[in-house]
Every structure is written in structure tokens, then in C-alpha cells.
Design an enzyme around this catalytic site. Structure first.
Site, PDB file in Angstrom:
ATOM      1  N   SER A  66      29.354 -46.887  14.539  1.00  0.00           N
ATOM      2  CA  SER A  66      28.873 -48.028  14.995  1.00  0.00           C
ATOM      3  C   SER A  66      29.704 -49.083  13.991  1.00  0.00           C
ATOM      4  O   SER A  66      30.801 -48.808  13.330  1.00  0.00           O
ATOM      5  CB  SER A  66      27.256 -48.300  14.827  1.00  0.00           C
ATOM      6  OG  SER A  66      26.960 -48.077  13.318  1.00  0.00           O
ATOM      7  N   ASN A  74      24.390 -38.139   5.271  1.00  0.00           N
ATOM      8  CA  ASN A  74      24.820 -36.852   5.103  1.00  0.00           C
ATOM      9  C   ASN A  74      26.472 -37.012   4.597  1.00  0.00           C
ATOM     10  O   ASN A  74      27.065 -37.830   4.696  1.00  0.00           O
ATOM     11  CB  ASN A  74      25.020 -36.113   6.447  1.00  0.00           C
ATOM     12  CG  ASN A  74      25.714 -36.803   7.621  1.00  0.00           C
ATOM     13  OD1 ASN A  74      25.212 -37.941   8.118  1.00  0.00           O
ATOM     14  ND2 ASN A  74      27.065 -36.624   7.661  1.00  0.00           N
ATOM     15  N   GLU A 111      32.499 -35.396  13.441  1.00  0.00           N
ATOM     16  CA  GLU A 111      33.997 -35.135  13.261  1.00  0.00           C
ATOM     17  C   GLU A 111      34.146 -33.813  12.976  1.00  0.00           C
ATOM     18  O   GLU A 111      33.330 -33.038  12.466  1.00  0.00           O
ATOM     19  CB  GLU A 111      34.420 -35.944  12.017  1.00  0.00           C
ATOM     20  CG  GLU A 111      34.386 -37.527  12.315  1.00  0.00           C
ATOM     21  CD  GLU A 111      33.107 -37.971  12.103  1.00  0.00           C
ATOM     22  OE1 GLU A 111      32.240 -37.487  11.656  1.00  0.00           O
ATOM     23  OE2 GLU A 111      32.839 -39.135  12.940  1.00  0.00           O
ATOM     24  N   SER A 161      20.150 -46.313  11.833  1.00  0.00           N
ATOM     25  CA  SER A 161      19.542 -45.256  11.244  1.00  0.00           C
ATOM     26  C   SER A 161      19.038 -45.361   9.778  1.00  0.00           C
ATOM     27  O   SER A 161      19.803 -45.486   8.873  1.00  0.00           O
ATOM     28  CB  SER A 161      20.420 -44.005  11.236  1.00  0.00           C
ATOM     29  OG  SER A 161      21.115 -43.573  12.667  1.00  0.00           O
TER      30      SER A 161
HETATM   31  I1  8IG Z   1      23.837 -41.038  10.331  1.00  0.00           I
HETATM   32  O1  8IG Z   1      28.885 -37.807   9.514  1.00  0.00           O
HETATM   33  C1  8IG Z   1      25.647 -40.288  10.803  1.00  0.00           C
HETATM   34  N1  8IG Z   1      26.557 -41.260  11.669  1.00  0.00           N
HETATM   35  N2  8IG Z   1      30.941 -40.173  12.986  1.00  0.00           N
HETATM   36  N3  8IG Z   1      29.785 -39.178  11.204  1.00  0.00           N
HETATM   37  C2  8IG Z   1      29.735 -40.125  12.052  1.00  0.00           C
HETATM   38  N4  8IG Z   1      28.598 -40.760  12.531  1.00  0.00           N
HETATM   39  C3  8IG Z   1      27.532 -40.283  11.741  1.00  0.00           C
HETATM   40  C4  8IG Z   1      27.557 -39.376  10.640  1.00  0.00           C
HETATM   41  C5  8IG Z   1      28.735 -38.563  10.550  1.00  0.00           C
HETATM   42  N5  8IG Z   1      26.297 -39.622  10.331  1.00  0.00           N
END
Ligand code: 8IG
Length: 265
Positions: free
Chosen positions: A205, A228, A186, A32
Site C-alpha cells: 500500500s 513481520n 515476496e 493493518s
Molecule cells: I502486514 O512482508 C505485511 N504486509 N509485501 N510483505 C508485503 N506486504 C506485507 C508484508 C510483507 N507484511
């Protein structure tokens, strides 16, 4: 050779025929936010629908493109872009997650760049930060390995490639990445748990792929884009649009970084 590795070799042979490129050098998984990077890394020589290669099921997630691209870098390296990351939460089979990595190794690759978008447990390493992986924690309860395959995991992320990345951007922070299975994000309590365990980044991943890559001896570079703050770290709740927006904003900067790194590989 196990059946899984024979199947990956078969996929690599078909990829070689479809691209007209018999041997690749570097494999690249663009997570991403990293999708635009391929354009800066080299000239596209060929493009193959992943679904034309054995072992890659048709699937669609916004921001992911199930296509393999063969690039020729300015330094003459053959770069295989694995645009068909199969997430564990999609296929629920760690062997399927590993298939593209095993195919890349069978196609001749000796180096692998794993990128992802993820959450950060450190408020000071917020959205838009790129983090250089120095270790990981497998919280999936899964493994792509079969049988008594005792793979050394002491140095998963190549110290040499980490040095190379730092020579291009010395400000990149280090981080430990924890893979959850997803697809739910989470809870704040799970993020606190991961942080107590030593994780700086949480995602869905990379870890299972890195395990598969070490089994076949690939030298790995891991780069995370923080999209984030992990749940409970920032004030807000999480949504997928936020992730996509952060990726889009960071795209040009991180693409240039990745292209510079690959040029040095
Ligand atoms: I982009 O905050 C992304 N992928 N587990 N937690 C998890 N996967 C993510 C997150 C996240 N942000």
C-alpha cells in the site's frame, strides 16, 4: 480538472452532505494494526458507509472496515478517517486506489497520515516497531497519475511532520518503504532485491496513495508498523494470522502515539 478529480469532488460533496461536515482538515488512512487509533484521536461526529459514496466498491478484507468517519479532535481539527483503503491487489487500478485520497483533498484536507502494516528487511527493526517513512520506492509499475502530470517527488514525506513525530517519540527509526503489488508476499530473493535497492520495509500500500496525495499538494506523514520480518530475513514463513496478531499486540501503544501526533498537527 480531469474526470478522476471531478469524480473525487463529487464524492467529497456527497461525503460532506452525509457527515454534515463541510470541510475536513486532516485525512487518516489506518492500515493493518492501526484500526483502534481513531478512538483516541477525537469524538466521532458522523460515520458513513463507504459503499454509499461514488467510487468505493464493496469489498471485504479481514482487518479492514469500509467506513468513513468524521472526528472532531481536542484541538478543533476535523479528521476524516478513510477506513476504506482500496488496495491495488483488490482493484488492479491505481486510479481507484487514489480515489479516497483525491476525495479527502476535495473535502478540504491539507494533511494526510498514511499508516500501514508491513514487513521489515532489517532484523534489528522487528515486529512491533513503528517506522517513520522518509522515502519510498514504487515497485508496482503503476501510477495513479494521468497524462503528462510531472509531480515532484523529492520530498514526499513532510520533513515538518517527521520532526513533529520525532518530538513525540525520538526513538522512531527512519525507513524507506517499497510497495509491491501483492497479494502474494515476496520471495526471499525479492526481499534481497528490495534491500539492495534501498528499501527497509516491504508492503502492498501507501506508495500509490502518496503519489496521488503529492499531486494534490497534501502534506504527508507516513508511519509503518512492522508486523513481520520480510521473507528470508526471519527464520520462519509468513502467514496472515501472524500479521493480525502483531497488529493486535501493538494496537494500544501505536494508537496512543498516533493520537499524540495528530494532536500536534
Ligand atoms: I502486514 O512482508 C505485511 N504486509 N509485501 N510483505 C508485503 N506486504 C506485507 C508484508 C510483507 N507484511
Amino acid at each position: 480538472m480531469t474526470h478522476a478529480h471531478e469524480y473525487a469532488a463529487e464524492a467529497a460533496a456527497i461525503l460532506g452532505a452525509a457527515t454534515g461536515v463541510e470541510k475536513h482538515d486532516i485525512a487518516l488512512v489506518l492500515g493493518s494494526g492501526w484500526g483502534g487509533a481513531a478512538d483516541l484521536i477525537g469524538d466521532e461526529v458522523a460515520r458513513v458507509d463507504a459503499t454509499d459514496i461514488p467510487g468505493f466498491d464493496a469489498h471485504v478484507v479481514p482487518g479492514h472496515h469500509p467506513v468513513f468517519r468524521s472526528l472532531l479532535s481536542p484541538t478543533g481539527k476535523r479528521v476524516l478517517v478513510l477506513g476504506a483503503r482500496q488496495h491495488y491487489y483488490q482493484v488492479r487500478d491505481a486510479g481507484k486506489v487514489a480515489h479516497a485520497i483525491r476525495m479527502a483533498a476535495a473535502a478540504g484536507c491539507t494533511q494526510l497520515v498514511l499508516t500501514n502494516g508491513c514487513g521489515s528487511t532489517r532484523p534489528e527493526v522487528g515486529p512491533g516497531s513503528v517506522v517513520l517513512l522518509d522515502d519510498h520506492i514504487n515497485l508496482t509499475g503503476q501510477t495513479p497519475l494521468e497524462g503528462a502530470t510531472f509531480v515532484d517527488m523529492s520530498r514526499v514525506y513532510s520533513p515538518r511532520l517527521r520532526e513533529l513525530a520525532l518530538s513525540i517519540d525520538g526513538s522512531l527509526p527512519d525507513g524507506v518503504y517499497a510497495q509491491f503489488t501483492g497479494p502474494q508476499y515476496e520471495t526471499p530473493a525479492e526481499v534481497r532485491m528490495a534491500a539492495v535497492l534501498g528499501a527497509n520495509l516491504v508492503g502492498m500500500s501507501t506508495v500509490l496513495e502518496a503519489i496521488a496525495a503529492r499531486e494534490v499538494g497534501l502534506e504527508i506523514l507516513g508511519l509503518s508498523l512492522v508486523t513481520n520480518l520480510a521473507a528470508g530475513i526471519g527464520g520462519d514463513t509468513l502467514d496472515h494470522q501472524e500479521v493480525l496478531d502483531a497488529g493486535r499486540d501493538a494496537g494500544p501503544r501505536i494508537s496512543a502515539l498516533l493520537a499524540a501526533i495528530v494532536k500536534g498537527m
